[in-house]
Design a protein around this motif. Structure first.
Motif, PDB file in Angstrom:
ATOM      1  N   ARG A 182       1.009  -1.279   0.071  1.00 14.19           N
ATOM      2  CA  ARG A 182       0.126  -0.050   0.008  1.00 14.19           C
ATOM      3  C   ARG A 182       1.132   1.392  -0.094  1.00 14.19           C
ATOM      4  NH1 ARG A 182      -5.073  -2.043   3.845  1.00 14.19           N
ATOM      5  NH2 ARG A 182      -6.052  -2.804   2.372  1.00 14.19           N
ATOM      6  N   ILE A 183       2.152   1.145   0.399  1.00  9.35           N
ATOM      7  CA  ILE A 183       2.966   2.485   0.449  1.00  9.35           C
ATOM      8  C   ILE A 183       3.169   2.674  -1.092  1.00  9.35           C
ATOM      9  CG2 ILE A 183       5.199   3.067   0.864  1.00  9.35           C
ATOM     10  CD1 ILE A 183       5.322   1.136   3.402  1.00  9.35           C
ATOM     11  N   ARG A 188       1.650   5.904  -5.817  1.00  6.57           N
ATOM     12  CA  ARG A 188       1.237   5.947  -7.193  1.00  6.57           C
ATOM     13  C   ARG A 188       0.072   6.820  -7.329  1.00  6.57           C
ATOM     14  NH1 ARG A 188      -2.424   2.044  -9.743  1.00  6.57           N
ATOM     15  NH2 ARG A 188      -1.920   0.254  -8.238  1.00  6.57           N
ATOM     16  N   PHE A 189      -0.868   6.714  -6.224  1.00 11.93           N
ATOM     17  CA  PHE A 189      -2.216   7.459  -6.591  1.00 11.93           C
ATOM     18  C   PHE A 189      -1.796   9.078  -6.387  1.00 11.93           C
ATOM     19  CE2 PHE A 189      -4.282   3.414  -5.398  1.00 11.93           C
ATOM     20  CZ  PHE A 189      -5.079   3.041  -6.584  1.00 11.93           C
ATOM     21  N   ALA A 190      -1.008   9.349  -5.335  1.00 11.67           N
ATOM     22  CA  ALA A 190      -0.547  10.717  -5.289  1.00 11.67           C
ATOM     23  C   ALA A 190      -0.169  11.304  -6.411  1.00 11.67           C
ATOM     24  CB  ALA A 190       0.574  10.789  -3.875  1.00 11.67           C
ATOM     25  N   VAL A 191       0.889  10.605  -6.985  1.00 11.45           N
ATOM     26  CA  VAL A 191       1.719  11.367  -8.186  1.00 11.45           C
ATOM     27  C   VAL A 191       0.497  11.182  -9.234  1.00 11.45           C
ATOM     28  CG1 VAL A 191       3.467  11.301  -9.677  1.00 11.45           C
ATOM     29  CG2 VAL A 191       3.980  10.655  -7.278  1.00 11.45           C
ATOM     30  N   LEU A 235       3.996  -6.834  -4.603  1.00 18.06           N
ATOM     31  CA  LEU A 235       5.025  -5.903  -4.845  1.00 18.06           C
ATOM     32  C   LEU A 235       5.610  -5.488  -6.312  1.00 18.06           C
ATOM     33  CD1 LEU A 235       6.691  -3.822  -3.162  1.00 18.06           C
ATOM     34  CD2 LEU A 235       8.500  -5.776  -2.813  1.00 18.06           C
ATOM     35  N   LYS A 236       5.875  -6.660  -6.768  1.00 18.50           N
ATOM     36  CA  LYS A 236       6.315  -6.796  -8.277  1.00 18.50           C
ATOM     37  C   LYS A 236       5.410  -6.169  -9.217  1.00 18.50           C
ATOM     38  CE  LYS A 236       8.380  -8.555 -12.051  1.00 18.50           C
ATOM     39  NZ  LYS A 236       8.520  -9.765 -12.418  1.00 18.50           N
ATOM     40  N   SER A 237       4.111  -6.354  -8.936  1.00 23.17           N
ATOM     41  CA  SER A 237       3.149  -5.646  -9.869  1.00 23.17           C
ATOM     42  C   SER A 237       3.028  -4.084  -9.589  1.00 23.17           C
ATOM     43  CB  SER A 237       1.505  -6.207  -9.846  1.00 23.17           C
ATOM     44  OG  SER A 237       1.012  -6.309  -8.614  1.00 23.17           O
ATOM     45  N   GLU A 238       3.001  -3.711  -8.477  1.00 22.42           N
ATOM     46  CA  GLU A 238       2.922  -2.111  -7.997  1.00 22.42           C
ATOM     47  C   GLU A 238       4.286  -1.731  -8.502  1.00 22.42           C
ATOM     48  OE1 GLU A 238       0.601  -0.319  -6.902  1.00 22.42           O
ATOM     49  OE2 GLU A 238      -0.794  -1.835  -6.482  1.00 22.42           O
ATOM     50  N   LEU A 239       5.329  -2.309  -8.597  1.00 21.96           N
ATOM     51  CA  LEU A 239       6.661  -1.935  -9.029  1.00 21.96           C
ATOM     52  C   LEU A 239       6.307  -1.508 -10.575  1.00 21.96           C
ATOM     53  CD1 LEU A 239       9.404  -3.739  -7.052  1.00 21.96           C
ATOM     54  CD2 LEU A 239       9.293  -1.079  -7.347  1.00 21.96           C
ATOM     55  N   LYS A 240       5.981  -2.672 -11.112  1.00 23.26           N
ATOM     56  CA  LYS A 240       5.572  -2.551 -12.770  1.00 23.26           C
ATOM     57  C   LYS A 240       4.852  -1.381 -12.875  1.00 23.26           C
ATOM     58  CE  LYS A 240       3.605  -5.091 -16.459  1.00 23.26           C
ATOM     59  NZ  LYS A 240       2.803  -6.195 -16.729  1.00 23.26           N
ATOM     60  N   TYR A 241       3.730  -1.494 -12.219  1.00 21.42           N
ATOM     61  CA  TYR A 241       2.638  -0.171 -12.493  1.00 21.42           C
ATOM     62  C   TYR A 241       3.366   1.021 -12.396  1.00 21.42           C
ATOM     63  CZ  TYR A 241      -2.376   0.381 -12.454  1.00 21.42           C
ATOM     64  OH  TYR A 241      -3.753   0.458 -12.834  1.00 21.42           O
ATOM     65  N   ALA A 251       7.412   9.462  -9.061  1.00 27.49           N
ATOM     66  CA  ALA A 251       6.852   8.270  -8.139  1.00 27.49           C
ATOM     67  C   ALA A 251       8.150   7.763  -7.519  1.00 27.49           C
ATOM     68  CB  ALA A 251       6.123   7.585  -8.956  1.00 27.49           C
ATOM     69  N   LEU A 252       9.224   7.380  -8.270  1.00 28.32           N
ATOM     70  CA  LEU A 252      10.262   6.840  -7.896  1.00 28.32           C
ATOM     71  C   LEU A 252      11.203   7.717  -6.592  1.00 28.32           C
ATOM     72  CD1 LEU A 252      12.066   4.237  -8.100  1.00 28.32           C
ATOM     73  CD2 LEU A 252      13.069   5.258  -9.778  1.00 28.32           C
ATOM     74  N   GLN A 253      10.914   8.897  -7.122  1.00 33.04           N
ATOM     75  CA  GLN A 253      11.663  10.071  -6.343  1.00 33.04           C
ATOM     76  C   GLN A 253      10.826   9.931  -4.942  1.00 33.04           C
ATOM     77  OE1 GLN A 253      11.898  13.762  -8.035  1.00 33.04           O
ATOM     78  NE2 GLN A 253      13.644  14.467  -6.731  1.00 33.04           N
TER      79      GLN A 253
END
Ligand code: CTP
Length: 437
Positions: A182-183, A188-191, A235-241, A251-253
């Motif tokens: 969820r982190i 993701r949603f914030a950005v 986690l992998k699918s969130e990273l991919k997203y 988002a990465l920042q």
């Protein structure tokens, strides 16, 4: 039709999750195309134990019954049933009317997390409890699709207010401990939506990260030797997203600022050096893979993992279910870098650089380049710009036409031609033919 089928059974049906959020945020002037719809059916508060039900009788959970009934009308839809989780999905792919549409139907439920980051257990409950188990207030809104009060918006947790104030807020303090992915979703949603992480939500993120839950989860996964740990898959699918989205850099920042890369590995930090490498990779991909033959988000993820100490890379890549060639690349990166560093000072001619670098594929060369000193990187970029795609000026057919009989010597002749082409000893067909003679 689905609402009618639900009503006939005396149940309630709700639109929930991202679709409600996106509908409320949508510009009324523009058409909003929903391709992924989440529905919840409230089957009248009866206690329902999926496991017992499966064993003792064959009555379907409400979600499964509804999806099966709807499929009788829309037989072109594919039906996927997960009786154990009391959910069903209907999928249309390239349908002439609906195009691609995915409808998930869940039975209203509460999820218990017996210990942090474990898989949820399922038990029937009302819509309020179902919404309470969700990630953020803006994703915990429901729109009633059945009578009475059809069209009513159910907002138990202040989601509407947060949509208006552009805030990402969790529903309870344990949310990130229960599900660390969820982190990544919060970021993701914030950005993506241009929202802020609400003050206390940010605190909960810091608390979850500092509590060391990830180290614990990772060591549990390694020690129990689970083949596909559910948390890592998510986690992998969130990273991919995130890494394939147009907004992947901010988002990465933000993930870096929150120190959230520790979910991937406790030692992974987005420091200045890693940022520099990520920017270089991005430039390399734009320049040398403009057609996007590589999967760019995967290369970005590889750079993150390659930043870990060599002894951790293989395990993390394996846990995150990287492709085999990607795992191999990460395992061989150190020896490839050492090989290039050792042999490159001896190279002077283009053909010598070619021989040194040609055995490595493009992602490996990019990884080596960004982790090496500038003089090595410049030569790799030079190789990729000028020499990488050079072919000998004659091919096997040309040699046959010149009267040479196919033989093992052919390979050597083509090799010699390539070297001569690279080193500019020959520049056209005529000089190539003369060279061969
Ligand atoms: N959800 C959750 N916790 C998660 C993942 C999902 O609570 N770790 C809930 C949220 O309520 C979310 C819904 O499940 O709205 C559907 O999840 P998903 O389809 O992943 O997200 P969407 O909100 O639909 O977002 P997107 O538009 O990015 O698909």
């Amino acid at each position: 039709r689905l609402a009618e089928l639900t009503q006939e059974r005396g149940w309630q049906l709700y639109l929930v999750g991202g679709a409600v959020r996106d509908l409320l945020l949508a510009d009324p002037e523009k058409t909003l195309l929903l391709t992924d719809i989440d529905l919840v059916v409230d089957g009248c508060h009866q206690s329902y134990n999926a496991v017992e039900n499966n064993q003792q009788n064959d009555k379907n959970p409400p979600a499964v019954e509804l999806a099966s009934a709807l499929q009788k009308t829309y037989s072109n839809a594919r039906l996927d049933v997960h009786g154990q989780f009391q959910t069903a999905a209907l999928l249309w792919h390239n349908d002439p009317v609906l195009d691609s549409l995915w409808i998930d139907i869940a039975t209203a439920r509460t999820e218990f997390y017996p210990y942090p980051a474990a898989n949820p257990e399922v038990e029937a409950s009302s819509i309020r409890q179902d919404l309470y188990r969700r990630d953020f207030t803006i994703n915990a809104l429901a729109l009633r699709l059945t009578e009475p009060y059809q069209g009513e918006l159910l907002d138990f947790f202040g989601g509407m207010n947060d949509l208006q104030n552009r805030q990402i807020r969790v529903l309870h303090a344990n949310s990130f401990i229960e599900d660390p992915t969820r982190i990544y979703r919060a970021v993701r949603f914030a950005v993506r939506l241009g929202f802020e992480l609400e003050f206390q939500t940010k605190d909960y993120i810091h608390y979850a990260i500092n509590s060391g839950i990830y180290e614990k989860v990772q060591s549990e996964n390694y020690s129990t030797q689970q083949r596909v740990p559910a948390l890592e898959t998510r986690l992998k699918s969130e990273l991919k997203y995130i890494l394939q989205a147009p907004y992947w850099k901010p988002a990465l920042q933000l993930l870096g600022e929150l120190k959230a890369l520790r979910c991937i590995h406790p030692t992974l930090e987005l420091n200045q050096e890693l940022w520099r490498q990520i920017r270089l990779v991005d430039r390399g991909l734009i320049r040398f893979d403009p057609e996007k033959t590589l999967t760019h988000w995967q290369v970005r993820l590889e750079v993150l993992i390659a930043h870990l100490a060599p002894e951790y890379r293989g395990d993390v890549a394996d846990t995150l279910q990287f492709t085999l060639d990607s795992i191999e690349r990460l395992q061989q990166l150190e020896s490839a870098k050492a090989d290039v560093m050792k042999r490159m000072p001896e190279c002077q001619l283009a053909s010598q650089f070619y021989r040194l670098l040609a055995p490595y594929d493009l992602p490996m060369l990019i990884l080596i380049a960004v982790q090496s000193p500038r003089w090595v990187r410049r030569r790799i970029w030079q190789y990729l710009t000028h020499w990488w795609t050079v072919k000998p000026l004659l091919n096997g057919n040309d040699l046959k036409q010149l009267g040479y009989k196919p033989s093992p010597k052919f390979k050597q002749m083509l090799d010699d031609l390539l070297v001569a082409t690279l080193d500019k000893q020959i520049c056209d067909r005529k000089s190539a033919e003369a060279f061969i003679k």
